[in-house]
Design an enzyme around this catalytic site. Structure first.
Site, mmCIF file in Angstrom:
data_model
loop_
_atom_site.group_PDB
_atom_site.id
_atom_site.type_symbol
_atom_site.label_atom_id
_atom_site.label_comp_id
_atom_site.label_asym_id
_atom_site.label_seq_id
_atom_site.Cartn_x
_atom_site.Cartn_y
_atom_site.Cartn_z
ATOM 1 N N HIS A 29 -11.488 -5.285 -5.446
ATOM 2 C CA HIS A 29 -11.388 -5.413 -4.211
ATOM 3 C C HIS A 29 -12.274 -6.497 -3.485
ATOM 4 O O HIS A 29 -12.618 -6.243 -2.409
ATOM 5 C CB HIS A 29 -11.217 -4.088 -3.400
ATOM 6 N N TYR A 65 0.870 -1.288 -0.200
ATOM 7 C CA TYR A 65 -0.021 0.174 0.001
ATOM 8 C C TYR A 65 0.888 1.147 0.001
ATOM 9 O O TYR A 65 2.075 1.140 0.265
ATOM 10 C CB TYR A 65 -0.837 -0.041 1.314
ATOM 11 N N ARG A 84 -15.189 -4.527 -1.581
ATOM 12 C CA ARG A 84 -15.095 -3.982 -0.275
ATOM 13 C C ARG A 84 -14.904 -2.572 -0.550
ATOM 14 O O ARG A 84 -14.386 -1.690 0.640
ATOM 15 C CB ARG A 84 -13.862 -4.554 0.432
ATOM 16 N N THR A 103 -1.289 -1.973 -4.919
ATOM 17 C CA THR A 103 -2.260 -1.807 -4.845
ATOM 18 C C THR A 103 -3.068 -0.527 -5.289
ATOM 19 O O THR A 103 -2.614 0.478 -4.717
ATOM 20 C CB THR A 103 -3.197 -2.446 -3.876
ATOM 21 N N ARG A 105 -17.699 -0.166 5.419
ATOM 22 C CA ARG A 105 -18.166 -1.526 5.316
ATOM 23 C C ARG A 105 -19.144 -1.664 6.359
ATOM 24 O O ARG A 105 -18.856 -1.728 7.655
ATOM 25 C CB ARG A 105 -17.140 -2.600 5.211
HETATM 26 C C1 LIG Z 1 -10.466 -9.270 5.027
HETATM 27 C C2 LIG Z 1 -9.956 -8.911 3.594
HETATM 28 C C3 LIG Z 1 -8.815 -8.069 3.713
HETATM 29 C C4 LIG Z 1 -8.256 -7.450 2.368
HETATM 30 N N1 LIG Z 1 -7.054 -6.774 2.798
HETATM 31 C C5 LIG Z 1 -6.309 -6.261 1.447
HETATM 32 C C6 LIG Z 1 -5.030 -5.674 1.521
HETATM 33 O O1 LIG Z 1 -4.677 -5.540 2.605
HETATM 34 N N2 LIG Z 1 -4.448 -5.353 0.122
HETATM 35 C C7 LIG Z 1 -4.979 -5.560 -0.796
HETATM 36 O O2 LIG Z 1 -4.614 -5.465 -1.836
HETATM 37 N N3 LIG Z 1 -6.451 -6.069 -0.761
HETATM 38 C C8 LIG Z 1 -6.908 -6.498 0.169
HETATM 39 N N4 LIG Z 1 -8.257 -7.158 0.064
HETATM 40 C C9 LIG Z 1 -8.629 -7.522 -1.064
HETATM 41 C C10 LIG Z 1 -8.163 -8.986 -1.740
HETATM 42 O O3 LIG Z 1 -6.859 -8.902 -1.931
HETATM 43 C C11 LIG Z 1 -8.901 -9.445 -2.973
HETATM 44 O O4 LIG Z 1 -8.896 -8.168 -3.859
HETATM 45 C C12 LIG Z 1 -10.471 -9.777 -2.738
HETATM 46 O O5 LIG Z 1 -10.582 -10.545 -1.471
HETATM 47 C C13 LIG Z 1 -11.036 -10.841 -3.766
HETATM 48 O O6 LIG Z 1 -12.124 -11.080 -3.709
HETATM 49 P P1 LIG Z 1 -12.922 -12.233 -2.849
HETATM 50 O O7 LIG Z 1 -12.882 -11.989 -1.372
HETATM 51 O O8 LIG Z 1 -14.564 -12.278 -3.501
HETATM 52 O O9 LIG Z 1 -12.165 -13.483 -3.308
HETATM 53 C C14 LIG Z 1 -8.753 -7.833 1.316
HETATM 54 C C15 LIG Z 1 -9.939 -8.553 1.329
HETATM 55 C C16 LIG Z 1 -10.453 -8.990 2.612
HETATM 56 C C17 LIG Z 1 -11.790 -9.956 2.462
#
Ligand SMILES: Cc1cc2nc3c(=O)[nH]c(=O)nc-3n(C[C@H](O)[C@H](O)[C@H](O)COP(=O)(O)O)c2cc1C
Length: 418
Positions: free
Chosen positions: A310, A162, A313, A190, A199
């Site tokens: 993402h 990040y 999210r 990212t 959220r």
């Molecule tokens: C709890 C959680 C924390 C996440 N934290 C990050 C993060 O720190 N950095 C990032 O690039 N993506 C983060 N993501 C996004 C994931 O890398 C990914 O893009 C996403 O979970 C994929 O979708 P899916 O959960 O439907 O498989 C996070 C996702 C979740 C569920």
């Protein structure tokens, strides 16, 4: 609006040594009987871990998790037309990504806070990825250090960065130097968190931005004795990679406050160029949904693109990543490796993504559901399950390899046209 590709030609069978590389975990059959798909793991995780932990992992942005539901519906709408009449053989899921072999076109997406879902979560995920021979991306906000992950997952370790702009990006640069010193070969920048969004399900737990064990939280923990026992074994959740930058002997809440204060904005293209100059390994950008952004990234020398929203999210109005994928593959697929994530819940989804041009599909929440349902055994089981389902989906479609999936005829009503 139908996207179709050429009619499948019969594929040649894979080499036998390719099939020997992967073997399932010892408890697969027992787990499979109880949790035959990731949906079962999600249901079990909801009951098995504290409410705040499940809501953090599972909740999306905006109203009613609409972005998450769109990701799922978009995958379900993609149809693969099988071809029959070729000699059946067990397909190989092996792929080459950035010059390295992996056992399947499946990766563990970078996630902050897996150790909230299950104490020690990041290392459980990393070990499972190493054992299964699939990529594991440690998040900047992860609960294990770069050095710890490099030790347990040396062959499959990717690092996600990040933007921490303070002091001329001093922390980001130091993290990158540490990743390089730890022999990490793939860096992921990212781009899709330009602003902080909310959220609602996470906010409603009262645990958004702080970790305070008040009476309601204590009650949730008491109702999750397995989780509480794992805390005793592995310690409290932590943001290990950032801890050393958050002042002398920082508490968990000090590190959370540091992360919330210092992680700001998305990398600009100028900054991507700087990281391209600085990082000698493979460089990826994550969170791309527009072919022109992919084009700019590739023109700056980026090796790979992760098409992603993402996981629903950020804001719920973003298109499903699977719908943006084909246009991005058309734009840059000949010059860069295109990966995707957001909404993958089965091997059929993995094959859908590969059929539409992704070299691999990354998975976030489904791995956390496994962690929440089965603790440290969960991530390995999710990997086994998805690999098994991917193999079955390839076989059902009449192709013997991931590459073969690209020859399938596809109906993709949601494909975006730019
Ligand atoms: C709890 C959680 C924390 C996440 N934290 C990050 C993060 O720190 N950095 C990032 O690039 N993506 C983060 N993501 C996004 C994931 O890398 C990914 O893009 C996403 O979970 C994929 O979708 P899916 O959960 O439907 O498989 C996070 C996702 C979740 C569920």
């Amino acid at each position: 609006m139908h996207d179709t590709t050429a009619i499948a030609a019969p594929q040649t069978a894979p080499s036998p040594q390719a099939l020997a590389a992967y073997s399932r975990g010892p408890h697969y059959a027992e787990f499979h009987r109880h949790y035959p798909s990731v949906a079962y793991l999600r249901r079990r995780a909801r009951r098995h871990i504290p409410h705040f932990a499940f809501e953090y992992a599972d909740g999306g942005s905006g109203k009613d998790d609409a972005g998450i539901k769109r990701n799922w519906a978009a995958f379900d709408a993609v149809e693969l037309v099988p071809r029959y009449g070729v000699m059946p053989s067990l397909p190989t899921c092996e792929v080459e990504l950035f010059g390295r072999r992996y056992n399947a076109p499946i990766g563990v997406a970078p996630m902050g806070g897996p150790s909230i879902i299950w104490p020690g979560g990041d290392l459980h995920l990393a070990r499972a990825a190493q054992r299964n021979g699939i990529p594991y991306a440690l998040s900047t906000a992860g609960g294990a250090t770069i050095e710890e992950v490099a030790r347990v997952a040396p062959d499959v370790f990717w690092f996600q960065l990040y933007r921490l702009p303070a002091d001329n990006h001093a922390v980001s640069r130091d993290l990158v130097d540490r990743a390089e010193a730890a022999d990490c070969h793939t860096l992921v920048l990212t781009l899709d968190v330009p602003v902080r969004t909310t959220r609602p399900r996470e906010t409603a737990t009262g645990m958004s931005g702080t970790f305070n064990v008040d009476l309601p939280v204590l009650w949730q923990i008491m109702r999750a004795p397995g989780w509480a026992a794992a805390i005793v074994k592995h310690g409290m959740p932590r943001f290990a990679s950032l801890r050393s930058y958050a002042g002398p002997n920082p508490s968990l809440n000090d590190v959370i406050a540091f992360a919330r204060r210092e992680i700001r904005g998305a990398f600009t293209w100028d900054e991507v160029r700087e990281y391209r100059d600085r990082w000698k390994g493979k460089l990826l950008v994550k969170g791309i949904l527009h072919p022109q952004d992919a084009e700019i990234a590739v023109s700056l020398g980026v090796d790979g693109i992760i098409v992603s929203n993402h996981g629903g999210r950020q804001i719920e109005a973003l298109p499903a990543a699977i719908d943006a994928l084909p246009a991005i593959v058309r734009q840059v697929g000949a010059r860069a490796t295109v990966l995707m994530d957001s909404g993958v819940r089965s091997g059929s989804d993995v094959v859908r993504a590969c059929a539409l041009g992704a070299a691999a599909a990354f998975v976030g929440k489904a791995f956390l559901w496994g962690l929440g349902a089965l603790g440290q055994e969960g991530p390995g089981y999710v990997a086994d399950l998805l690999i098994e389902e991917t193999q079955a989906a390839l076989g059902q479609c009449g192709v013997h390899s991931v590459e073969g999936a690209r020859t399938l005829t596809i109906r993709h009503p949601g494909a975006l046209h730019f």
